[in-house]
Design a protein around this motif. Sequence first.
Motif, PDB file in Angstrom:
ATOM      1  N   VAL A 160      46.084  11.801 -17.519  1.00  0.00           N
ATOM      2  CA  VAL A 160      45.518  12.284 -16.268  1.00  0.00           C
ATOM      3  C   VAL A 160      44.047  12.639 -16.497  1.00  0.00           C
ATOM      4  CG1 VAL A 160      46.215  14.703 -16.693  1.00  0.00           C
ATOM      5  CG2 VAL A 160      45.813  13.924 -14.353  1.00  0.00           C
ATOM      6  N   VAL A 161      43.227  12.350 -15.524  1.00  0.00           N
ATOM      7  CA  VAL A 161      41.806  12.703 -15.570  1.00  0.00           C
ATOM      8  C   VAL A 161      41.605  13.895 -14.651  1.00  0.00           C
ATOM      9  CG1 VAL A 161      39.465  11.956 -15.057  1.00  0.00           C
ATOM     10  CG2 VAL A 161      41.069  10.375 -16.142  1.00  0.00           C
ATOM     11  N   ILE A 162      41.072  14.975 -15.217  1.00  0.00           N
ATOM     12  CA  ILE A 162      40.889  16.238 -14.498  1.00  0.00           C
ATOM     13  C   ILE A 162      39.405  16.402 -14.197  1.00  0.00           C
ATOM     14  CG2 ILE A 162      41.251  18.730 -14.577  1.00  0.00           C
ATOM     15  CD1 ILE A 162      43.313  18.193 -16.836  1.00  0.00           C
ATOM     16  N   PRO A 163      38.992  16.343 -12.940  1.00  0.00           N
ATOM     17  CA  PRO A 163      37.567  16.505 -12.632  1.00  0.00           C
ATOM     18  C   PRO A 163      37.098  17.942 -12.871  1.00  0.00           C
ATOM     19  CG  PRO A 163      38.848  16.348 -10.615  1.00  0.00           C
ATOM     20  CD  PRO A 163      39.789  16.079 -11.739  1.00  0.00           C
ATOM     21  N   LEU A 164      35.919  18.076 -13.449  1.00  0.00           N
ATOM     22  CA  LEU A 164      35.332  19.398 -13.679  1.00  0.00           C
ATOM     23  C   LEU A 164      34.340  19.780 -12.592  1.00  0.00           C
ATOM     24  CD1 LEU A 164      34.692  19.430 -17.540  1.00  0.00           C
ATOM     25  CD2 LEU A 164      36.679  20.267 -16.271  1.00  0.00           C
ATOM     26  N   THR A 165      33.730  18.802 -11.984  1.00  0.00           N
ATOM     27  CA  THR A 165      32.717  19.123 -10.971  1.00  0.00           C
ATOM     28  C   THR A 165      33.300  19.888  -9.795  1.00  0.00           C
ATOM     29  OG1 THR A 165      33.077  16.907 -10.071  1.00  0.00           O
ATOM     30  CG2 THR A 165      31.219  17.188 -11.567  1.00  0.00           C
ATOM     31  N   ALA A 166      34.578  19.581  -9.463  1.00  0.00           N
ATOM     32  CA  ALA A 166      35.212  20.283  -8.341  1.00  0.00           C
ATOM     33  C   ALA A 166      35.558  21.720  -8.702  1.00  0.00           C
ATOM     34  CB  ALA A 166      36.489  19.546  -7.925  1.00  0.00           C
ATOM     35  N   ALA A 167      35.614  22.027 -10.017  1.00  0.00           N
ATOM     36  CA  ALA A 167      35.997  23.374 -10.435  1.00  0.00           C
ATOM     37  C   ALA A 167      34.832  24.340 -10.367  1.00  0.00           C
ATOM     38  CB  ALA A 167      36.545  23.345 -11.855  1.00  0.00           C
ATOM     39  N   VAL A 168      33.602  23.824 -10.361  1.00  0.00           N
ATOM     40  CA  VAL A 168      32.420  24.681 -10.419  1.00  0.00           C
ATOM     41  C   VAL A 168      31.994  25.081  -9.015  1.00  0.00           C
ATOM     42  CG1 VAL A 168      30.029  24.800 -11.165  1.00  0.00           C
ATOM     43  CG2 VAL A 168      31.690  23.591 -12.550  1.00  0.00           C
ATOM     44  N   ASP A 180      48.334  34.448 -11.400  1.00  0.00           N
ATOM     45  CA  ASP A 180      47.386  34.967 -10.409  1.00  0.00           C
ATOM     46  C   ASP A 180      45.951  34.718 -10.868  1.00  0.00           C
ATOM     47  OD1 ASP A 180      49.468  35.958  -8.856  1.00  0.00           O
ATOM     48  OD2 ASP A 180      49.343  37.981  -9.702  1.00  0.00           O
ATOM     49  N   ILE A 181      45.721  34.916 -12.159  1.00  0.00           N
ATOM     50  CA  ILE A 181      44.379  34.727 -12.711  1.00  0.00           C
ATOM     51  C   ILE A 181      44.015  33.252 -12.719  1.00  0.00           C
ATOM     52  CG2 ILE A 181      42.987  35.022 -14.807  1.00  0.00           C
ATOM     53  CD1 ILE A 181      44.703  37.528 -15.394  1.00  0.00           C
ATOM     54  N   VAL A 182      44.966  32.399 -13.106  1.00  0.00           N
ATOM     55  CA  VAL A 182      44.711  30.956 -13.134  1.00  0.00           C
ATOM     56  C   VAL A 182      44.419  30.430 -11.727  1.00  0.00           C
ATOM     57  CG1 VAL A 182      45.788  28.712 -13.586  1.00  0.00           C
ATOM     58  CG2 VAL A 182      46.032  30.573 -15.237  1.00  0.00           C
ATOM     59  N   ARG A 183      45.128  30.913 -10.732  1.00  0.00           N
ATOM     60  CA  ARG A 183      44.985  30.407  -9.365  1.00  0.00           C
ATOM     61  C   ARG A 183      43.740  30.932  -8.654  1.00  0.00           C
ATOM     62  NH1 ARG A 183      49.592  28.627  -6.480  1.00  0.00           N
ATOM     63  NH2 ARG A 183      51.289  28.046  -7.865  1.00  0.00           N
ATOM     64  N   ASP A 184      43.173  32.015  -9.109  1.00  0.00           N
ATOM     65  CA  ASP A 184      42.005  32.604  -8.454  1.00  0.00           C
ATOM     66  C   ASP A 184      40.845  31.603  -8.488  1.00  0.00           C
ATOM     67  OD1 ASP A 184      39.733  34.065  -7.708  1.00  0.00           O
ATOM     68  OD2 ASP A 184      40.535  35.923  -8.552  1.00  0.00           O
ATOM     69  N   PRO A 185      40.350  31.163  -7.348  1.00  0.00           N
ATOM     70  CA  PRO A 185      39.282  30.154  -7.361  1.00  0.00           C
ATOM     71  C   PRO A 185      38.004  30.625  -8.039  1.00  0.00           C
ATOM     72  CG  PRO A 185      39.606  31.040  -5.144  1.00  0.00           C
ATOM     73  CD  PRO A 185      40.737  31.546  -5.977  1.00  0.00           C
ATOM     74  N   ALA A 186      37.800  31.930  -8.123  1.00  0.00           N
ATOM     75  CA  ALA A 186      36.601  32.451  -8.781  1.00  0.00           C
ATOM     76  C   ALA A 186      36.624  32.220 -10.282  1.00  0.00           C
ATOM     77  CB  ALA A 186      36.461  33.949  -8.491  1.00  0.00           C
ATOM     78  N   HIS A 187      37.817  31.904 -10.850  1.00  0.00           N
ATOM     79  CA  HIS A 187      37.938  31.760 -12.300  1.00  0.00           C
ATOM     80  C   HIS A 187      37.825  30.303 -12.760  1.00  0.00           C
ATOM     81  CE1 HIS A 187      40.329  35.780 -12.210  1.00  0.00           C
ATOM     82  NE2 HIS A 187      39.023  35.984 -12.204  1.00  0.00           N
ATOM     83  N   HIS A 188      37.988  29.351 -11.873  1.00  0.00           N
ATOM     84  CA  HIS A 188      37.713  27.937 -12.162  1.00  0.00           C
ATOM     85  C   HIS A 188      38.585  27.355 -13.270  1.00  0.00           C
ATOM     86  CE1 HIS A 188      34.228  28.217  -9.508  1.00  0.00           C
ATOM     87  NE2 HIS A 188      33.930  29.349 -10.116  1.00  0.00           N
ATOM     88  N   TYR A 189      39.875  27.697 -13.255  1.00  0.00           N
ATOM     89  CA  TYR A 189      40.807  27.051 -14.186  1.00  0.00           C
ATOM     90  C   TYR A 189      41.167  25.668 -13.669  1.00  0.00           C
ATOM     91  CZ  TYR A 189      41.613  31.062 -17.217  1.00  0.00           C
ATOM     92  OH  TYR A 189      41.453  32.069 -18.136  1.00  0.00           O
ATOM     93  N   VAL A 208      37.445  37.681 -19.361  1.00  0.00           N
ATOM     94  CA  VAL A 208      36.991  36.436 -19.969  1.00  0.00           C
ATOM     95  C   VAL A 208      37.142  35.250 -19.015  1.00  0.00           C
ATOM     96  CG1 VAL A 208      39.118  35.552 -21.051  1.00  0.00           C
ATOM     97  CG2 VAL A 208      36.928  35.375 -22.278  1.00  0.00           C
ATOM     98  N   SER A 209      37.905  35.438 -17.943  1.00  0.00           N
ATOM     99  CA  SER A 209      38.094  34.372 -16.964  1.00  0.00           C
ATOM    100  C   SER A 209      37.006  34.352 -15.908  1.00  0.00           C
ATOM    101  CB  SER A 209      39.464  34.511 -16.283  1.00  0.00           C
ATOM    102  OG  SER A 209      40.513  34.397 -17.220  1.00  0.00           O
ATOM    103  N   PRO A 263      34.194  25.861 -16.133  1.00  0.00           N
ATOM    104  CA  PRO A 263      35.588  25.387 -16.046  1.00  0.00           C
ATOM    105  C   PRO A 263      36.397  25.858 -17.252  1.00  0.00           C
ATOM    106  CG  PRO A 263      34.056  23.607 -15.552  1.00  0.00           C
ATOM    107  CD  PRO A 263      33.230  24.745 -16.072  1.00  0.00           C
ATOM    108  N   LYS A 264      37.679  26.193 -17.009  1.00  0.00           N
ATOM    109  CA  LYS A 264      38.502  26.799 -18.056  1.00  0.00           C
ATOM    110  C   LYS A 264      39.845  26.097 -18.181  1.00  0.00           C
ATOM    111  CE  LYS A 264      36.258  31.189 -17.096  1.00  0.00           C
ATOM    112  NZ  LYS A 264      35.512  30.658 -15.922  1.00  0.00           N
TER     113      LYS A 264
END
Length: 503
Positions: free
Chosen positions: A495-503, A293-302, A259-260, A265-266
Amino acid sequence: MSDSSRDTVEGAGWTDAERGTYGRLMPGRVEKLSWLNPRTLWAARNGVAASWFGDPTGQTRSRWVAQRAAAGAPADKVIRRTEADRFSFMVIGDTGEGGESQYAVVPGFLKASQGTSFAVLASDVIYPVGCTDDYGRKFFQPYRDYPAPIYAIPGNHDWYEDLGGFMRVFCDDAPPLPPAPRHRPPGRAWWRALLWHRPRPADEQRLAEARKLRSAPGQQAVQPGPYWAIDAGPVRIVGIDTGLLGTLDAEQGAWLREVSQGPRPKILVTGSPLYVDGEHHPCAIEGGGTVDDIVRDPAHHYVAAIGGDIHNYQRYPVDVDGRTVQYVVSGGGGAFMHATHTIARVSVAGVTESDFRCYPLRGDSLAFYSALYGRRLRLRRFFTLTEAEGMAVIAERLGMPPTRAPGGPVRVTRRVRLVASLLGAGRRPDRRARLRLPVRKIYTRLFSPGSVTYSPPFFKSFLRLDVTPEEVRLRCFAATGNRAQEVDPPVEDEVVIPLTAAV
């Protein structure tokens, strides 16, 4: 917007202010939870049994999930909501103690949650053992006026009766599981089964009456199981169930990895925070790997991981290969407050003290606990520190300026230093550390019943997240129990969390 605890003493709730109106929301008779009661301790024995003889929650969870799948729950366990690109939702953790500290949060929660699409309860919905009969006064009644759906992930306390009450309330009135297979003596599983606390039969009329309190069509929420994902607007919110001992079974771990996937963005919501008290707890998955490990994986975009279980607020902005993931503790929704003054000067995963945020402030936490010990041990003159003394001695021990400026000069005397040491302020090792008094879960079990924790300031908190296609704005609101903070809940962190950088 009203002052926060970082601004003024009044914002922290220390002054003799007008008490809030939350008492009007409470049931006529409130039973104070006592961990000194042998019946309570015996009913909550499953955590000890699981740690001694093996944790069966993975197998039980798998049976619950299979039952929900047979009833038609979506195979991917994703709840698809028709939110616009801009929407808001609430997160509130460790709510269900049923007393003043829970109900004191409700007025501010209702105020700050206006216009939100749904809420998520993060861990320990019902204390002490997740009993179905407790849902009336610990879930349905306090949140009867929240007009939107409420989803939840269970905490360890919800598992003390094999998750039966949780599944009935949040998972389409799931019927009880059939008895588990018997184990042959004298193995560990046999001893565990012998000691295991079994769910008690529910009072069906009592539950039916409780459901009426949140019976409006717009309040209804059905989730596919104890773990799930919600697709809402531009984000996916992933909720995981860490069971009795704060781990994931292999089946849930495989689902989480699946599901990740994808560029959306997640935000993770978990019963066990991944960073807490200046330490990293990555959360093991059966068969190998960790949740982090799953959260940190850049492919999952958390972009964030929010956990309950610890009854305060903390935030760690962790740099993960050039992108920032916000790790948040949000367990201040209603249960007894866990200390923040025991957190040493933060230095973990590149996060320093200047990056770290917590609520209550460490000085307020120390003053809070000093007053509790002064009352419980009948040594008020010795133990009780003013909020200014608490702030000053914390600043001294951590080598940093006070977070809130004192109203005048403050003397840090030998008594103030000794009390701070006895209560574990900053966890600085010294020769008096052997005399340190319990201030966390042991204190909760021994001293919370009937103490001043049943009057303001409570130092409770909850989150509001405002989502747009570009960012998530996360705010931590405070609830002190005073009227001023009910009318205008102060923001303790933002805190403001940018989503564009996660994609």
